[in-house]
Scaffold this active site. Structure first.
Site, PDB file in Angstrom:
ATOM      1  CE  LYS A 112     -10.521  41.023 -16.107  1.00  0.00           C
ATOM      2  NZ  LYS A 112     -11.738  40.223 -15.896  1.00  0.00           N
ATOM      3  CE  LYS A 203     -12.797  47.051 -20.381  1.00  0.00           C
ATOM      4  NZ  LYS A 203     -12.933  45.580 -20.360  1.00  0.00           N
ATOM      5  CE  LYS A 206     -18.457  44.779 -14.226  1.00  0.00           C
ATOM      6  NZ  LYS A 206     -19.608  43.868 -14.340  1.00  0.00           N
TER       7      LYS A 206
HETATM    8  P1  TYM Z   1     -18.429  41.813 -17.894  1.00  0.00           P
HETATM    9  O1  TYM Z   1     -19.214  41.411 -16.696  1.00  0.00           O
HETATM   10  O2  TYM Z   1     -17.067  42.366 -17.681  1.00  0.00           O
HETATM   11  O3  TYM Z   1     -19.204  42.892 -18.746  1.00  0.00           O
HETATM   12  C1  TYM Z   1     -20.539  42.662 -19.148  1.00  0.00           C
HETATM   13  C2  TYM Z   1     -20.765  43.176 -20.546  1.00  0.00           C
HETATM   14  O4  TYM Z   1     -20.486  44.583 -20.632  1.00  0.00           O
HETATM   15  C3  TYM Z   1     -19.611  44.830 -21.721  1.00  0.00           C
HETATM   16  N1  TYM Z   1     -18.762  45.986 -21.385  1.00  0.00           N
HETATM   17  C4  TYM Z   1     -18.651  47.086 -22.129  1.00  0.00           C
HETATM   18  N2  TYM Z   1     -19.208  47.450 -23.295  1.00  0.00           N
HETATM   19  C5  TYM Z   1     -18.896  48.664 -23.789  1.00  0.00           C
HETATM   20  N3  TYM Z   1     -18.054  49.534 -23.173  1.00  0.00           N
HETATM   21  C6  TYM Z   1     -17.466  49.217 -22.000  1.00  0.00           C
HETATM   22  N4  TYM Z   1     -16.655  50.068 -21.391  1.00  0.00           N
HETATM   23  C7  TYM Z   1     -17.755  47.941 -21.427  1.00  0.00           C
HETATM   24  N5  TYM Z   1     -17.361  47.313 -20.293  1.00  0.00           N
HETATM   25  C8  TYM Z   1     -17.985  46.113 -20.281  1.00  0.00           C
HETATM   26  C9  TYM Z   1     -18.809  43.551 -21.874  1.00  0.00           C
HETATM   27  O5  TYM Z   1     -18.262  43.439 -23.162  1.00  0.00           O
HETATM   28  C10 TYM Z   1     -19.854  42.497 -21.576  1.00  0.00           C
HETATM   29  O6  TYM Z   1     -20.611  42.212 -22.741  1.00  0.00           O
HETATM   30  N6  TYM Z   1     -16.619  37.627 -19.812  1.00  0.00           N
HETATM   31  C11 TYM Z   1     -17.835  38.416 -19.719  1.00  0.00           C
HETATM   32  C12 TYM Z   1     -18.953  37.729 -18.966  1.00  0.00           C
HETATM   33  C13 TYM Z   1     -19.410  36.433 -19.523  1.00  0.00           C
HETATM   34  C14 TYM Z   1     -20.128  36.231 -20.738  1.00  0.00           C
HETATM   35  C15 TYM Z   1     -20.408  34.837 -20.796  1.00  0.00           C
HETATM   36  C16 TYM Z   1     -20.555  37.080 -21.761  1.00  0.00           C
HETATM   37  C17 TYM Z   1     -19.279  35.217 -18.950  1.00  0.00           C
HETATM   38  N7  TYM Z   1     -19.885  34.244 -19.692  1.00  0.00           N
HETATM   39  C18 TYM Z   1     -21.106  34.284 -21.884  1.00  0.00           C
HETATM   40  C19 TYM Z   1     -21.239  36.511 -22.836  1.00  0.00           C
HETATM   41  C20 TYM Z   1     -21.510  35.131 -22.883  1.00  0.00           C
HETATM   42  C21 TYM Z   1     -17.477  39.663 -18.962  1.00  0.00           C
HETATM   43  O7  TYM Z   1     -16.464  39.760 -18.336  1.00  0.00           O
HETATM   44  O8  TYM Z   1     -18.397  40.609 -18.936  1.00  0.00           O
END
Ligand code: TYM
Length: 340
Positions: A112, A203, A206
């Site tokens: 990023k 991947k 968003k």
């Molecule tokens: P975020 O908001 O980017 O994404 C949310 C969840 O979706 C999963 N994900 C995917 N899984 C499969 N294929 C994809 N293309 C794909 N894109 C996204 C992510 O792995 C995630 O599980 N850092 C985390 C948010 C977070 C979090 C936490 C998660 C903050 N605190 C505590 C677990 C526990 C994130 O950026 O998710």
């Protein structure tokens, strides 16, 4: 019961198919067998530039989508991160246990920040994984809470952050006494990395994908169908699972298999000789069958904002109680004077 905790950022108007298959579907199924905490992480969302009114709106739409998918706010604790200030407080303590180099090795940060350039990269983006560790560890079951297990359903891209969280839990325990339960990443087989429909080796994301590469959960049926029909495949005709040579078809097979619950070999058999057209048409229908009811329920939930706010207040209160208890222990162990 064991605990489950997970989070998602409110950084778009809708969640996407990757979020759903990689994580959110597991949120729904795990609430039956776990004491569940699900968090919309708006503190994480401000690590990149944002508009305040848009963020507030998206946090509510995020909660509505979770409920529409089947997260039950009576059984699971659903809340917005900023409503529980202990998240930021524990993040500070953990940041003082994290090496600068250790944080610098996080690949999501490296990707990023490389994309944004140094002058646009905030310190918040750098410490993002430490805040995530705090999100998780605040909900560590304490002795007496029953089974001391903390599971975190996430996609493959979060594996490294979960490893860091385990390291920090162990480091804190070693320095200050047994406090945190090192969490277990719960990463689904097959659907942990859904790829971009237009760029099937990248991947679905968003921030990085083009609109044509993403399927939104709240997408209208027409565009949803079109995106699947126009998904990049290859010059062949066979519906076969082959990550190396047929990344597009392989991604579609994984999506189909996860949504319909049919094995990939069975899908290959079903579409042997029928070409990509029929395969995509059927997949589009499976997607519509899954997401149309979710879209409709989301819109309905958003009609009653007072009820949504009531549920959020309930979630914040429940989460706040657990977080306050953990933070009391942390303050004590770390050597803070406390309020008495
Ligand atoms: P975020 O908001 O980017 O994404 C949310 C969840 O979706 C999963 N994900 C995917 N899984 C499969 N294929 C994809 N293309 C794909 N894109 C996204 C992510 O792995 C995630 O599980 N850092 C985390 C948010 C977070 C979090 C936490 C998660 C903050 N605190 C505590 C677990 C526990 C994130 O950026 O998710």
């Amino acid at each position: 019961a064991p605990r489950v905790l997970s989070g998602i950022q409110p950084t778009a108007d809708s969640f996407h198919l990757g979020n759903y298959l990689g994580a959110l579907r597991q949120w729904v199924s795990m609430q039956d067998s776990h004491e569940a905490f699900y968090c919309v992480v708006d503190l994480h969302a401000i690590t990149i530039e944002h508009d305040p009114a848009v963020l507030r709106r998206r946090s509510k739409v995020a909660v509505a989508q979770l409920l529409a998918m089947g997260v039950d706010p009576e059984r699971a604790t659903v809340f917005v991160q900023s409503q529980v200030p202990e998240h930021a407080e524990l993040a500070w303590v953990l940041s003082c246990l994290t090496g600068f180099g250790e944080a610098g090795r996080m690949t999501q940060f490296k990707d990023k920040s490389a994309k944004q350039g140094q002058s646009n990269t905030t310190v918040g983006l750098f410490t993002y994984p430490i805040l995530q560790a705090a999100d998780i560890l605040l909900y560590s079951p304490e002795p007496g809470d029953g089974e001391r297990v903390l599971r975190v359903p996430v996609g493959e891209d979060q594996r490294q952050h979960l490893e860091l969280t385990r390291t920090l839990a162990n480091r804190f325990n070693h320095r200050f006494g047994d406090t945190f339960v090192p969490p277990e990443a719960f990463i689904p087989e097959g659907a942990a990395k859904i790829t971009d429909l237009q760029e099937p080796t990248a991947k679905m994301s968003k921030s990085a994908s083009s609109p044509q590469g993403i399927v939104d959960v709240l997408e209208e049926p027409g565009p949803m169908r079109k995106k699947i029909m126009r998904a990049v495949t290859d010059t062949g005709t066979e519906v076969l699972y082959d990550e190396e040579n047929k990344a597009g078809v392989t991604n579609l097979l994984r999506i189909f298999s996860a949504l319909e619950g049919t094995s990939i070999p069975d899908l290959e058999k079903r579409y042997a000789g029928s070409g990509y057209g029929q395969f995509k048409k059927d997949l589009a229908q499976v997607l519509l069958d899954t997401f149309t009811p979710i879209r409709e329920r989301t819109l309905k939930l958003l009609d009653d904002e007072a009820e949504l706010d009531r549920l959020l207040a309930l979630g914040a209160e429940r989460a706040g109680k657990v977080a306050a208890r953990t933070m009391d222990t942390v303050r004590e162990r770390v050597g803070f004077v406390g309020r008495g």
